[in-house]
Design an enzyme around this catalytic site. Structure first.
Site, PDB file in Angstrom:
ATOM      1  N   LYS A  81     -76.349  -5.584  71.988  1.00 55.86           N
ATOM      2  CA  LYS A  81     -75.226  -6.100  71.119  1.00 55.86           C
ATOM      3  C   LYS A  81     -74.774  -7.557  71.198  1.00 55.86           C
ATOM      4  O   LYS A  81     -74.458  -8.315  70.286  1.00 55.86           O
ATOM      5  CB  LYS A  81     -74.108  -5.307  71.690  1.00 55.86           C
ATOM      6  N   THR A  82     -74.795  -7.966  72.006  1.00 54.53           N
ATOM      7  CA  THR A  82     -74.645  -9.598  72.147  1.00 54.53           C
ATOM      8  C   THR A  82     -75.304 -10.858  71.653  1.00 54.53           C
ATOM      9  O   THR A  82     -75.182 -11.277  70.896  1.00 54.53           O
ATOM     10  CB  THR A  82     -74.962 -10.240  73.804  1.00 54.53           C
ATOM     11  N   ASP A  99     -65.506  -7.819  69.701  1.00 51.95           N
ATOM     12  CA  ASP A  99     -66.703  -7.563  70.808  1.00 51.95           C
ATOM     13  C   ASP A  99     -65.987  -6.071  71.393  1.00 51.95           C
ATOM     14  O   ASP A  99     -64.861  -6.614  71.412  1.00 51.95           O
ATOM     15  CB  ASP A  99     -67.096  -8.713  71.476  1.00 51.95           C
ATOM     16  N   GLU A 100     -67.250  -5.300  71.528  1.00 49.88           N
ATOM     17  CA  GLU A 100     -66.163  -3.884  72.230  1.00 49.88           C
ATOM     18  C   GLU A 100     -65.150  -3.547  71.182  1.00 49.88           C
ATOM     19  O   GLU A 100     -63.756  -2.785  71.738  1.00 49.88           O
ATOM     20  CB  GLU A 100     -65.335  -5.329  73.382  1.00 49.88           C
ATOM     21  N   GLN A 110     -69.107   4.088  74.528  1.00 51.81           N
ATOM     22  CA  GLN A 110     -68.998   4.353  75.805  1.00 51.81           C
ATOM     23  C   GLN A 110     -67.335   3.398  76.104  1.00 51.81           C
ATOM     24  O   GLN A 110     -67.053   2.114  76.342  1.00 51.81           O
ATOM     25  CB  GLN A 110     -69.934   2.096  75.527  1.00 51.81           C
ATOM     26  N   ARG A 118     -77.351   2.052  82.544  1.00 52.35           N
ATOM     27  CA  ARG A 118     -77.219   1.103  83.101  1.00 52.35           C
ATOM     28  C   ARG A 118     -78.515   0.961  83.663  1.00 52.35           C
ATOM     29  O   ARG A 118     -78.645  -0.397  84.193  1.00 52.35           O
ATOM     30  CB  ARG A 118     -76.154   0.879  84.200  1.00 52.35           C
TER      31      ARG A 118
END
Length: 655
Positions: A36-37, A223-224, A254, A600
């Site tokens: 994503k980043t 973002d997010e 998420q 994670r």
DNA sequence: ATGATTTTACTTTTT
DNA sequence: GTAAAATCAT
């Protein structure tokens, strides 16, 4: 190789598609571990390489950490692509951007230029007063929930005057909201919610001002996106309606902050808002084993109404998810310690391991076992730096210097260190209103000689500190405060242990280190320093690079990854938490939290539950979490460790 | 105004 | 079981 080629190098097909999209609106749904980043940073660099001016770009994140990381990676990308550009895009958190707008246009909405920002604890203190002064029933209007309702109204962009109460409860709520808000403006402060909602109201009322920002930020990236609240959503949409270049990235699966007004519909309804939007799914996972990914997907499949996606990975199958049934929370912890010892001997370091739990309270049993084994660990979250008493005290002094009408800060420091000025006296001073230093002086000219002297000396102290503001750096001012108030001595006389006082002094020194950055900032130094500490709550230097296992809540783990992950307390009532089991929406959020926790893990995942658990002192029988049932048995390896080891030093484990 | 004692409440929390 | 907050003596 051209600049753009260099920037696109190493991206997979979908990532490349996202990065190179034409103008217009786009939504990128990015599964866990799908880069994503990477997509976001490369997109920004790509825009710049395609000759978009950096200053035309606005990138919004939720955390300072994310903003910093993106800044870092974008400039690195530009450098290695051989692009020399001057300036970087505007990148920051929603709140930082909102604050920027308010500092420029404070006059237009009557909050001036020198407002300060109230943090959550201050809000709490203020709402308590408001509830008491309005004669509201403290039981029906507890500070936390009441503040939550007000925050919700703010995110829904409902101003006090526009709130139409239904029923007696809301009548009172409306009164409290109105009173709360008018006290904020009387003190010349804003709360966190205002940092977003006030700019939105400003933009709605002043199309001319909005226009300017629309021209300035022609490309907006968020973002997010799944975590945006209604006001943040509105802010973004207002700005993006200018050029229509909006790039949002996130993962509906998420979304775990609905209790903080995140509105998952913002991401689910993106296409309704932007009918021509391109939707891109990043489904390749680079993080986890096939087993871990499959377990996560099996769980999340029990939710309804998500974006359909099909995650896959080229990573190996990996080991089964180890499911451990422990006798109680102590045997659970000891079992994990034994496992950590094995792993440590193997090819893992302690710093590769994370232990995740639903509530902070669960950390204690784990900590005790780790301490007993002499195993180093660090805890993320809990008591944060800027929430520590000594830090808040010093900051309150500083804020009072900056804004003498800030009565919340005044109340905090009026009798700290103890100087014989009790609540009664404080409220007399506060009721005089206005400049509180001045009010203290005036209050000191009446009453008994004894209290006169006390008040005069407080007034002198505060006046002296304020005068120091003109010729001292922030660091100098802190030193001055500590010296003149006798704060050091105060810490030492507190009914704390000696080491505790030492630790508190250490925190004050740490604050000095932060302040050093503003040594050369000139007269604006204090204001900028206070803004930084208000907006950057997690200043805890992430000095966790040492060889230590990491303990944190599942919420805190979002965005992180570890080769080995333990999820503890997988029991009904704990996870999913009992407070959420009945409302389907909240149940789904718990499930997403489970999805986040599981994803994670890169290589090994251990989950455990206890048959018996002490909760608030009393013993409860536990059933395995429904989330465990939702994972296919084929992916799990169940074990029940020998309980003899559990009993040997645990003689009072009976009923 | 303050120190001692009891009562109470208690998920998560990027800013 | 703990820690903060409310209440009670001094």
């Amino acid at each position: 190789m051209s600049h753009t080629e260099s920037i696109l190098e190493g991206l997979n097909e979908k990532q490349r598609e996202a990065v190179t999209l034409d103008s217009g609106a786009a939504l990128v749904i990015s599964g866990p571990g799908s880069g994503k980043t990477r997509a976001l940073t490369h997109r920004i660099a790509y825009l710049i390489a395609s000759s978009v001016r950096p200053s035309d770009i606005l990138a919004v994140t939720f955390t300072n950490k994310a903003a910093g990381e993106i800044k870092e990676r974008v400039s690195h990308l530009l450098r290695s692509a051989g692009l020399a550009v001057k300036g970087l895009p505007t990148m920051g958190t929603f709140h930082a951007i909102g604050l920027r707008v308010l500092r420029v246009h404070g006059q237009e909405i009557g909050i001036g230029k020198n407002f300060s920002i109230l943090d959550s604890a201050d809000q709490q203190a203020l709402i308590k007063r408001v509830v008491a002064d309005n004669g509201a029933d403290i039981q029906r209007f507890k500070p936390g929930p009441t503040l939550g309702k007000i925050a919700k109204l703010k995110t829904e962009l409902v101003l006090p005057d526009a709130f139409v109460p239904k029923g007696g409860y809301e009548e009172m709520l409306a009164r409290l909201y109105r009173d709360y808000q008018s006290r904020l403006s009387a003190m010349n402060v804003v709360d966190f919610g205002d940092l977003i909602s006030l700019p939105v109201h400003l933009f709605r009322n002043r199309p001319d001002i909005l226009r300017g920002y629309q021209e300035r930020w022609q490309h907006i990236l968020v973002d997010e996106y799944q975590d945006t609240s209604h006001d943040q959503y509105t802010l973004v949409n207002l700005l993006a309606k200018g050029r229509g270049n909006l790039f949002c990235i996130g993962d509906d699966a998420q979304s775990i902050y609905q209790f903080r007004q995140a509105d998952i519909r913002n991401i689910l309804n993106f296409q309704r808002d932007w009918p021509d939007a391109k939707i891109i799914l990043l489904e390749q996972n680079y993080r986890s084993t096939k087993t871990i990914l499959a377990a996560a997907q099996a769980v999340i499949a029990h939710n309804t109404g998500q974006f359909p996606k099909d995650l896959w990975t080229e990573n190996p199958d990996g080991d089964a998810v180890v499911v451990t049934e422990a006798f109680n929370e102590r045997t659970e912890a000891r079992d994990i310690v034994r496992r950590l010892e094995e792993l440590k001997g193997d090819r893992y370091a302690l710093s590769d391991c994370a232990i995740l739990y639903r509530t902070h309270a669960q950390s204690r049993a784990m900590e005790e076992a780790l301490v007993q084994a002499g195993m180093p660990y660090r805890i993320v979250g809990g008591l944060r730096f800027y929430e520590r008493r000594e830090v808040k005290d010093i900051l309150a002094y500083l804020r009072l210097m900056q804004n003498p009408t800030d009565l919340v800060s005044f109340e905090r420091v009026a009798n700290v260190p103890k100087r014989g000025i009790g609540p009664a006296t404080v409220s007399t001073i506060v009721s005089l209103g206005g400049d509180l230093i001045e009010a203290t002086r005036r209050a000191g000219s009446g009453g008994t000689p004894r209290s006169q002297a006390k008040l005069q000396s407080l007034a002198d102290l505060l006046r002296g500190l304020r005068e120091a503001r003109t010729d001292k750096s922030v660091r100098g001012m802190i030193a001055h405060i500590v010296a003149r108030t006798g704060y050091r001595e105060y810490l030492k006389t507190m009914k704390d242990t000696m080491e505790n006082a030492e630790e508190r002094l250490e925190n004050v020194r740490e604050l000095l280190t932060v302040a050093r950055k503003y040594d050369d900032a000139g007269p604006d130094g204090l204001q900028r320093f206070l803004e930084e500490v208000a907006l950057v709550q997690d200043a805890d230097t992430l000095a966790g690079t040492e060889r230590a296992a990491t303990l944190m809540t599942m919420h805190a783990a979002k965005g992180l990854e570890y080769p080995v992950v333990f999820i503890i307390g997988m029991e009904e009532g704990l996870f999913p938490h009992s407070r959420t089991t009945y409302a389907p929406q909240e149940m789904e959020e718990e499930r997403r939290l489970c999805y986040v926790a599981v994803t994670r893990a890169k290589e090994h995942l251990y989950v455990s539950y206890a048959k018996w658990r002490n909760i608030y002192g009393s013993r409860h029988a536990g059933l395995p979490s429904r989330f465990l049932d939702e994972m296919p048995d084929a992916l799990l390896a169940r074990r029940v460790p020998d309980e003899e080891a559990a009993f040997e030093d645990d003689t009072i484990t009976y009923e």
